[in-house]
Motif scaffolding. Structure first.
Motif, PDB file in Angstrom:
ATOM      1  N   ALA A 135     -37.499 -13.709   8.218  1.00 25.20           N
ATOM      2  CA  ALA A 135     -36.085 -13.622   7.842  1.00 25.20           C
ATOM      3  C   ALA A 135     -35.652 -12.183   7.585  1.00 25.20           C
ATOM      4  O   ALA A 135     -34.558 -11.776   7.980  1.00 25.20           O
ATOM      5  N   ASN A 136     -36.522 -11.380   6.970  1.00 21.02           N
ATOM      6  CA  ASN A 136     -36.136  -9.999   6.650  1.00 21.02           C
ATOM      7  C   ASN A 136     -36.092  -9.093   7.888  1.00 21.02           C
ATOM      8  O   ASN A 136     -35.664  -7.954   7.800  1.00 21.02           O
ATOM      9  N   GLU A 137     -36.528  -9.594   9.031  1.00 22.11           N
ATOM     10  CA  GLU A 137     -36.452  -8.829  10.285  1.00 22.11           C
ATOM     11  C   GLU A 137     -35.157  -9.126  11.039  1.00 22.11           C
ATOM     12  O   GLU A 137     -34.890  -8.531  12.073  1.00 22.11           O
ATOM     13  N   ALA A 147     -30.855  -5.007  19.016  1.00 19.83           N
ATOM     14  CA  ALA A 147     -31.596  -3.760  19.223  1.00 19.83           C
ATOM     15  C   ALA A 147     -32.704  -3.598  18.185  1.00 19.83           C
ATOM     16  O   ALA A 147     -33.815  -3.181  18.520  1.00 19.83           O
ATOM     17  N   LYS A 148     -32.420  -3.931  16.937  1.00 16.15           N
ATOM     18  CA  LYS A 148     -33.431  -3.778  15.880  1.00 16.15           C
ATOM     19  C   LYS A 148     -34.690  -4.584  16.214  1.00 16.15           C
ATOM     20  O   LYS A 148     -35.805  -4.105  16.036  1.00 16.15           O
ATOM     21  N   ASN A 149     -34.509  -5.806  16.703  1.00 15.90           N
ATOM     22  CA  ASN A 149     -35.661  -6.643  17.021  1.00 15.90           C
ATOM     23  C   ASN A 149     -36.427  -6.111  18.223  1.00 15.90           C
ATOM     24  O   ASN A 149     -37.654  -6.174  18.261  1.00 15.90           O
ATOM     25  N   VAL A 150     -35.713  -5.569  19.201  1.00 16.07           N
ATOM     26  CA  VAL A 150     -36.379  -4.971  20.356  1.00 16.07           C
ATOM     27  C   VAL A 150     -37.109  -3.705  19.934  1.00 16.07           C
ATOM     28  O   VAL A 150     -38.234  -3.451  20.371  1.00 16.07           O
ATOM     29  N   ASP A 192     -36.556 -17.663   8.698  1.00 13.42           N
ATOM     30  CA  ASP A 192     -37.378 -17.170   9.797  1.00 13.42           C
ATOM     31  C   ASP A 192     -36.801 -17.696  11.113  1.00 13.42           C
ATOM     32  O   ASP A 192     -36.315 -18.824  11.180  1.00 13.42           O
ATOM     33  N   GLU A 193     -36.856 -16.872  12.137  1.00 10.08           N
ATOM     34  CA  GLU A 193     -36.326 -17.258  13.447  1.00 10.08           C
ATOM     35  C   GLU A 193     -37.472 -17.444  14.422  1.00 10.08           C
ATOM     36  O   GLU A 193     -38.330 -16.574  14.560  1.00 10.08           O
TER      37      GLU A 193
END
Length: 161
Positions: free
Chosen positions: A31-33, A6-9, A41-42
């Motif tokens: 990475a911090n996201e 949810a945070k990423n959306v 990092d993704e």
């Protein structure tokens, strides 16, 4: 379609949507996201159709927002699903349920050619054991394969981009 957290959306924006030198789309999260920042990092590969759809929105922010332009809260995203009754109910459906649904269907449909490790990486899970220690690839192609399979499956259910 990506079973993002949810945070990423909630904070997804055009800065996260990228194209590689071959014109293939991917999402790039610092990475911090991410929930598990130790993964680094993704980079999540997207099916071309989904990347084109996101790009076609022409918006700076790709998330659902309130009338004041602020991202919805996690609870608001889940509240939007509170009246949804799945065919085989197994409790309340919340936004995070999409992650569980993707991994469950991927495991139940073993003929899909997906590797369990790839599904876990596509969901940005911390992968333990030898694969987690030795595989330092970015996982873009693996996640694109997972999300392409999932998008095709969703389209058979009537999803239209």
């Amino acid at each position: 379609c990506t079973a993002l957290r949810a945070k990423n959306v909630r904070f997804l924006n055009v800065g996260n949507l990228r194209k590689d030198k071959n014109g293939e789309y991917f999402l790039d999260f610092a990475a911090n996201e991410m929930k598990i920042s130790s993964n680094g990092d993704e980079l999540l590969g997207l099916p071309r159709k989904l990347g084109l759809w996101l790009e076609s929105l022409g918006a700076t922010n790709l998330y659902f927002s309130t009338s004041t332009g602020k991202p919805f809260s996690d609870s608001t995203l889940s509240k939007g699903l509170e009246n949804y009754t799945p065919l085989n109910p197994r409790g309340k459906v919340v936004f995070h349920s999409f992650r569980r649904i993707l991994t469950t269907f991927a495991r139940q449909n073993r003929d899909n050619g997906l590797d369990f490790y790839d599904v876990e990486r596509a969901l940005s899970h911390k992968v333990k054991g030898i694969p987690g220690v030795y595989d330092k690839s970015d996982g873009v192609n693996a996640s694109r394969k997972v999300f392409s399979w999932w998008l095709s499956y969703l389209e058979t259910l009537g999803l239209q981009l």
